[in-house]
Design an enzyme around this catalytic site. Structure first.
Site, PDB file in Angstrom:
ATOM      1  N   ARG A   1       0.796  -1.228   0.000  1.00 51.90           N
ATOM      2  CA  ARG A   1       0.000   0.000   0.000  1.00 51.90           C
ATOM      3  C   ARG A   1       0.826   1.274   0.000  1.00 51.90           C
ATOM      4  O   ARG A   1       0.534   2.199  -0.746  1.00 51.90           O
ATOM      5  CB  ARG A   1      -1.049  -0.048   1.100  1.00 51.90           C
ATOM      6  N   THR A   2       1.871   1.328   0.778  1.00 47.11           N
ATOM      7  CA  THR A   2       2.671   2.552   0.802  1.00 47.11           C
ATOM      8  C   THR A   2       3.381   2.747  -0.543  1.00 47.11           C
ATOM      9  O   THR A   2       3.424   3.849  -1.083  1.00 47.11           O
ATOM     10  CB  THR A   2       3.705   2.501   1.941  1.00 47.11           C
TER      11      THR A   2
ATOM     12  N   HIS B   1       7.492   6.762  10.288  1.00 45.27           N
ATOM     13  CA  HIS B   1       6.747   6.573   9.047  1.00 45.27           C
ATOM     14  C   HIS B   1       5.992   7.881   8.827  1.00 45.27           C
ATOM     15  O   HIS B   1       4.791   7.965   9.039  1.00 45.27           O
ATOM     16  CB  HIS B   1       5.789   5.390   9.215  1.00 45.27           C
TER      17      HIS B   1
ATOM     18  N   LYS C   1      23.461 -10.976  -1.540  1.00 47.71           N
ATOM     19  CA  LYS C   1      24.578 -10.917  -2.475  1.00 47.71           C
ATOM     20  C   LYS C   1      25.787 -10.221  -1.870  1.00 47.71           C
ATOM     21  O   LYS C   1      26.839 -10.157  -2.474  1.00 47.71           O
ATOM     22  CB  LYS C   1      24.163 -10.161  -3.740  1.00 47.71           C
TER      23      LYS C   1
ATOM     24  N   ARG D   1      11.828   2.458   1.896  1.00 51.25           N
ATOM     25  CA  ARG D   1      11.309   1.645   3.000  1.00 51.25           C
ATOM     26  C   ARG D   1      12.407   0.647   3.336  1.00 51.25           C
ATOM     27  O   ARG D   1      12.978   0.024   2.439  1.00 51.25           O
ATOM     28  CB  ARG D   1      10.045   0.925   2.525  1.00 51.25           C
TER      29      ARG D   1
END
Lengths: 178, 431, 311
Positions: free
Chosen positions: C58-59, C136, C86, C108
C-alpha cells in the site's frame, strides 16, 4: 535605493476599469449563457469575484465563478522555492462553456500559459478569453488579452502592485520603480 | 646497558610510592629506585641513556586485561603487531587478548602462535586468554591444563557466554584445579535476543530493539552463584549496569572469589551517544543509562571494580558503515584508555594513585602476572605520562588498524609520552 | 511561509508550521485526485525511485500513484533482502541507484535509521516511507489530514492509539505529529507491546483499552502483525482480541462522533471487529485516499527550488 511608487489607478479607476470589462464581456458573449469566470489565484480570483458582482448588477442574472491555482503547471518550479500550491475550485463542468480567465497583471504570459494548460487538463471549454486589469507588456509567449483594464508600458525591472482591501476588493494599482 | 629515568613523579601503587625519584634499569630490569641517582656514581656509573622525566608521571606500564587483537584470522581489523603498537601508544605494556579469533584460541598451537608472534614482533607483552569450551561452542571444556602451561592466563568464552549451567559449574571447578580464573562476558542471550542497544527511552525513540539491563544482571548473578558454590574464581568483564556492580559488591562482602572490570566507554558515555544511529556507539554490553554510569563510577570509587580494561574491539570501517542493527559490536580503546581514566581523577571520582592502581597492579593480580609494579627486580615495563598534555583524538592519527571510536574529535587531556618495554623504548610521542 | 526541505526523514524534527504547510499543500493536491484526468505536469522530467527493502503494497502503491499523478517517472525497486544476500551494502546499493540520477528516493527499510543513513550519503532527496520501527512520516501526516478534515482542528482533541507499539513505526511518527498539533495522545496495549520510556515521547500510557478510548475523539487501531506474534508478546490472537480489540461495545465509550482509523491492512476480528471496520465511524478508506494527496505534497515540496548539493 529608495523605491519610487507611482499610482496608476486609484479606487475609482479600478472600479471604472472593471465595469468596462464587465460590459465588454457581456457584449462580446451576448449575455451570460454558457459563460464562466475563472480567476487565477490569488489576485485574479479576487478580481473575478468583483467582475461577477458587476455582471450580476448589469445583467441581473448570475454567472458561474471558479478559481484556479496554476502552480502545478508552472514551467519554473525547479528554480523557485516559494511556490505554495493553492486550491483549485471549479465547481462546474468546463465542456461546451466559454471561459473568461481573469488575472490582475499580464506580463510574460507564462502564467496564462500555465492557466490554459490547467483548464484544458480539467475539461474542454468551447473557448478561453482573457481579462486583465493591467497589461504591462514584455510578452514571452504569443498571448494577447481580450479585455484590458489599462495598458501600461513598463521597464522590465519595474513592478506592478495591485492593492486589495480586507474584503479582497481591488483598491489601487501602483508602479514601483527602484 | 643501563637506563636512568630522572626527576619523574614515581607512582607505584603496589609499593605505595608516590614521590619524585629516579629509576635505574639494567638489562631490562629495575635495579634501583631512589632519590637523586647521579650518573657518574655507584650503580649508575655506566648509564648508556638518561631520560629526563621532569614534570611527568613515571608509572608501571599499563595493563589491559581485555583486548581483541584479531590475530589469527581477522588481520584486516587488527593484528598482534598493530594492536601492541596501539597499546604502546596508549602507555599499555601488557595486555590480555580474548580467544575469539579465527580459529578460536582453544589449543596450544594458537596460544603458542600468539605468544611467539608477540615476543618477536610486538611492542607489548601479550597474555592470551583461552576458551572455556572447545570451539567456544559451550559444549566441552577446553584443555585448560595444557593451555595454562602454554602461557594462557585465564579462560573466557567472551562474546558467546556459556549458557549451560552445568558446563559453567564444571568450568569453575576445573579451572580452579589449575588456579586459573574464569573470565565471563555475563549476559543472558535469550534476554538479549536481537537487541542492539540499551533498552530504555532512547531505544524507544530511535525504534531500535533494546537489550535490557536484566540480561546482564541475571547472568552476572548466575556466574557469581556458581563461583560461590564451587569456590572457583570469577572475573566479570565490563560491568555496565547498576545491578551487576551491586551483585559484585555484595558477593565480595560474602567472600566470593570475584573480581570485575569496567571499560572507559561504560563510565564515560550513556546510551544518548547512540543518537543519530552512531554505529561507533554500538557495543556489547551496550552503553547504558546515566544511573548505570553513576553506579559504575561508584564501583570504581569504593573498590568494587578491580580494574579498568578497554575491551579494545577493532572493526573495519565497512563493518561499521552500515545500518545500526547489523553493525558489528565494539570499539577500539587502547589509545583512549589513559586520558579517559585520567578524567576520573580530574572529576574527583578517584585519586591518581587509585587510578594508576586500577590500570596496573590490580589488573595484573586478576590474571596473575608479575607486572604492574616498579619494584626493584621487576621487569622494567614503564609508562611516562604527561597528565596535562592536551590533544585532539583524531582517528587518522591512531596506530590501531581500525578507527571505530565514538571519541573522534574529543579534546583529550593526558597521554603516554614514552613507553618502555623491558627497559627498551617502544613508543615515543612526537610533540 | 514556504517549506522546501531536502529530505523528509521523520516528524520529530518538523515544526508545527511545517506540518501544517504540508497538510495545506496536500489539500490542494487532493483536488487533482477527484478529476477525470488525474494528472498534472508538476514533476515532469523528475525521476523518482521507490526503493523498497521490505514488502509493502500500500505505501509503495500510494507513492507510485502520487508520483505518476504529478507526471514524474516512477521506478519501483524491490531490493528486499536480495542485495544483502549478495553481499552488497546499503550504501553501495544506493550509490548504484543514484548513479542513474534519480531526483528523489522514496525508501522503505527494515532497519531503524536506514533513511537517515542514506540521506547523509546521497545527493538526491530521500523520503522515508518507513524505517524499521522508527518513523513513518507520510502515514502520520495522512492521519493528521484525515483527522483535520473530520474535526476541523486537531488542537484539543484526544486521540487513542492501541496495539503493538514496540513494532510500530506509525506510532512514533503519530505521537510526534499529534503532539505538535496540540492533541492529547493515549496509548493502550499489553505491557509486552509497550516499550519502556514511551511516555517520554509525549503520551499517556494505559494497559487497558477502555481507559484509553473513553471520551476519545479519534481511535487508531494498530495492525497486529501476525508474522511477528505467536512468539512471546501475546498468548494468542483470540486473547488479544478479547482485551485489546475494538468492537461495537467498547467503541461506545468514545465520543459519539469519534472516528476510527487504522493504518492498514486490517485484521478483521483481531484488533478491530468487522462491524466496526465497516461501521459509519470508520474513516480507513479516507486515510488511504488522503495518503496519495499527502505523498504528492511531499514529493512536490522536496522537489521545489534550487537546493545546495550538500544541503
Amino acid at each position: 535605493m529608495a523605491t519610487e511608487t507611482i499610482e496608476i489607478l486609484d479606487s475609482d479607476g479600478v472600479n471604472r476599469a472593471l465595469t468596462r470589462i464587465a460590459h465588454e464581456i457581456l457584449e462580446r458573449n451576448k449575455g451570460v449563457e454558457d459563460l464562466a469566470l475563472i480567476g487565477i489565484r490569488t489576485g485574479g480570483s479576487y478580481l473575478a469575484t468583483q467582475l461577477q458582482q458587476k455582471i450580476v448588477e448589469i445583467e441581473g442574472s448570475d454567472i458561474l465563478l471558479g478559481t484556479i491555482d496554476v502552480t502545478m503547471y508552472r514551467d519554473d518550479l525547479a528554480s523557485r522555492n516559494n511556490l505554495s500550491v493553492g486550491l483549485t475550485d471549479i465547481p462546474f463542468p468546463l465542456g461546451q462553456r466559454k471561459i473568461v480567465l481573469v488575472d490582475d497583471v499580464l506580463f510574460t504570459g507564462r502564467t496564462i500559459r500555465a492557466a490554459m494548460d490547467a483548464i484544458m487538463a480539467i475539461g474542454r471549454p468551447e473557448n478561453i478569453q482573457l481579462a486583465i486589469l493591467v497589461d504591462r507588456g514584455h510578452r514571452e509567449l504569443p498571448i494577447r488579452p481580450d479585455y484590458i483594464g489599462r495598458n501600461l508600458p513598463t521597464a522590465r525591472n519595474e513592478q506592478i502592485k495591485v492593492d486589495f482591501d480586507d474584503k479582497d476588493a481591488a483598491q489601487a494599482v501602483h508602479l514601483l520603480r527602484n | 646497558m643501563k637506563v636512568l629515568i630522572k626527576n619523574g613523579r614515581i607512582i607505584d601503587p603496589a609499593n605505595k610510592i608516590d614521590a619524585v625519584l629516579d629509576i635505574l634499569i639494567e638489562d631490562g630490569k629495575i635495579i634501583k629506585v631512589a632519590a637523586a641517582i647521579t650518573v657518574d656514581s655507584g650503580d649508575a656509573v655506566d648509564v648508556t641513556e638518561t631520560i629526563d622525566a621532569s614534570g611527568l608521571l613515571v608509572t608501571p606500564g599499563l595493563v589491559d586485561i581485555h583486548t581483541h587483537l584479531r590475530d589469527p584470522g581477522q588481520e584486516y581489523k587488527e593484528d598482534i603487531i598493530s594492536g601492541t603498537h596501539a597499546a604502546a601508544a596508549g602507555g599499555v605494556t601488557s595486555l590480555a587478548c580474548m580467544p575469539n579469533t579465527n580459529p578460536v584460541n582453544d589449543s596450544l598451537a594458537i596460544t603458542k602462535y600468539i605468544i611467539t608472534k608477540a615476543k618477536e614482533q610486538g611492542s607489548a607483552n601479550v597474555f592470551p586468554i583461552a576458551c572455556i569450551s572447545k570451539g567456544m561452542k559451550g559444549e566441552i571444556l577446553a584443555e585448560m591444563g595444557e593451555l595454562k602451561e602454554g602461557g594462557c592466563v585465564g579462560f573466557s568464552d567472551d562474546g558467546v557466554p556459556v549458557s549451560n549451567g552445568e558446563l559453567m559449574r564444571r568450568a569453575f571447578e576445573y579451572a580452579d584445579t589449575f588456579a586459573m580464573p574464569i573470565i565471563t562476558h555475563s549476559e543472558d542471550l535469550s534476554l538479549v535476543g536481537t537487541g542492539c542497544m540499551n533498552e530504555g527511552p532512547v531505544a524507544t525513540e530511535l525504534g531500535l530493539k533494546g537489550i535490557p539491563w536484566v540480561a546482564e544482571d541475571a547472568a552476572t548473578a548466575r556466574d557469581i552463584m556458581l563461583a560461590e558454590f564451587t569456590n572457583g574464581r570469577l572475573h566479570v568483564c565490563h560491568v555496565s549496569t547498576k545491578g551487576s556492580v551491586d551483585l559484585v559488591r555484595q558477593a565480595k562482602t560474602r567472600g566470593v572469589r570475584v573480581s570485575c572490570e569496567a571499560t572507559p566507554h561504560h563510565f564515560t558515555l550513556t546510551d544518548e551517544a547512540v543518537r543519530g544511529y552512531n554505529t561507533n556507539a554500538k557495543m556489547n554490553p551496550p552503553l547504558r543509562s546515566q544511573e548505570d554510569v553513576d553506579a559504575v563510577l561508584a564501583g570504581l570509587a569504593d573498590g568494587t571494580i578491580d580494574a579498568i580494561a578497554t575491551d579494545h574491539a577493532p572493526h573495519h570501517y565497512d563493518e561499521k558503515n552500515v545500518e545500526f542493527a547489523i553493525a558489528m559490536n565494539g570499539i577500539i580503546g587502547l589509545e583512549s584508555l589513559l586520558p579517559l581514566s585520567l578524567k576520573l581523577v580530574e572529576d574527583g571520582v578517584i585519586d591518581l594513585n587509585r587510578m594508576i592502581s586500577l590500570l596496573t597492579v590490580q589488573p595484573s593480580r586478576v590474571i596473575g602476572i608479575d607486572r604492574g609494579t616498579l619494584s626493584v627486580g621487576a621487569i622494567a615495563d614503564i609508562a611516562l605520562i604527561d597528565p596535562e598534555f592536551e590533544w585532539e583524538f583524531m582517528p587518522k592519527n591512531l596506530l590501531s588498524k581500525s578507527k571505530n571510536t565514538p571519541f573522534a574529535g574529543w579534546k583529550m587531556r593526558g597521554a603516554a609520552i614514552r613507553t618502555l618495554l623491558a627497559g627498551k623504548t617502544v613508543f615515543e610521542r612526537s610533540l | 511561509m514556504f517549506f522546501n526541505p531536502k529530505h523528509i526523514l521523520g516528524i520529530k524534527n518538523l515544526t508545527v508550521e511545517e506540518i501544517n504547510f504540508i497538510l495545506d499543500t496536500a489539500e490542494s493536491f487532493k483536488e487533482v485526485n477527484t478529476r477525470q484526468i488525474k494528472k498534472v505536469p508538476t514533476l515532469r522530467g523528475k525521476t523518482i525511485v521507490n526503493l523498497f527493502f521490505e514488502a509493502s503494497t500500500r505505501t509503495r502503491t500510494s507513492f507510485e500513484i502520487a508520483g505518476k499523478r504529478l507526471s514524474a517517472d516512477m521506478v519501483n525497486i524491490s531490493a528486499s533482502s536480495s542485495s544483502v544476500v549478495k553481499g552488497e551494502t546499503l550504501e553501495d546499493t544506493a550509490h548504484n541507484i543514484e548513479a542513474m540520477h534519480p531526483d528523489i528516493i522514496v525508501m522503505r527499510h527494515s532497519a531503524s535509521g536506514a533513511c537517515d543513513y542514506l540521506a547523509e550519503r546521497l545527493k538526491c532527496s530521500v523520503i522515508n516511507a518507513g524505517d524499521g520501527t522508527h518513523e513513518h512520516p507520510s502515514q502520520a501526516l495522512l492521519d493528521a489530514l484525515t483527522i483535520r478534515q473530520h474535526k476541523g482542528e486537531i488542537k484539543g482533541l484526544t486521540v487513542a492509539i492501541a496495539g503493538d507499539v514496540t513494532h510500530s513505526r506509525v506510532v512514533r511518527s503519530n505521537i510526534y505529529c499529534l503532539n505538535k498539533l496540540g492533541a492529547k495522545v493515549k496509548i493502550a496495549g499489553p505491557r509486552t507491546m509497550l516499550p519502556p520510556g514511551l511516555e517520554k515521547l509525549g503520551c499517556e500510557v494505559h494497559h487497558n483499552l477502555k481507559a484509553a478510548i473513553t471520551d476519545a475523539d479519534c481511535i487508531m487501531m494498530l495492525r497486529i502483525q501476525r508474522e511477528r506474534q505467536g512468539k512471546t508478546l501475546i498468548p494468542s490472537l483470540r486473547e488479544y482480541s478479547r482485551f485489546f480489540g475494538l468492537n461495537d461495545s467498547n467503541l461506545q465509550l468514545a465520543k459519539e462522533d469519534a472516528i476510527v482509523m487504522h493504518p492498514g491492512p486490517i485484521n478483521r476480528g483481531v484488533e478491530i471487529s468487522s462491524s466496526v471496520a465497516d461501521g459509519k465511524q470508520n474513516v480507513i478508506l479516507e486515510q488511504v485516499e488522503n495518503g496519495v494527496a499527502v505523498r504528492m505534497a511531499l514529493l512536490y515540496l522536496v522537489s521545489g527550488g534550487e537546493k545546495l548539493q550538500d544541503n
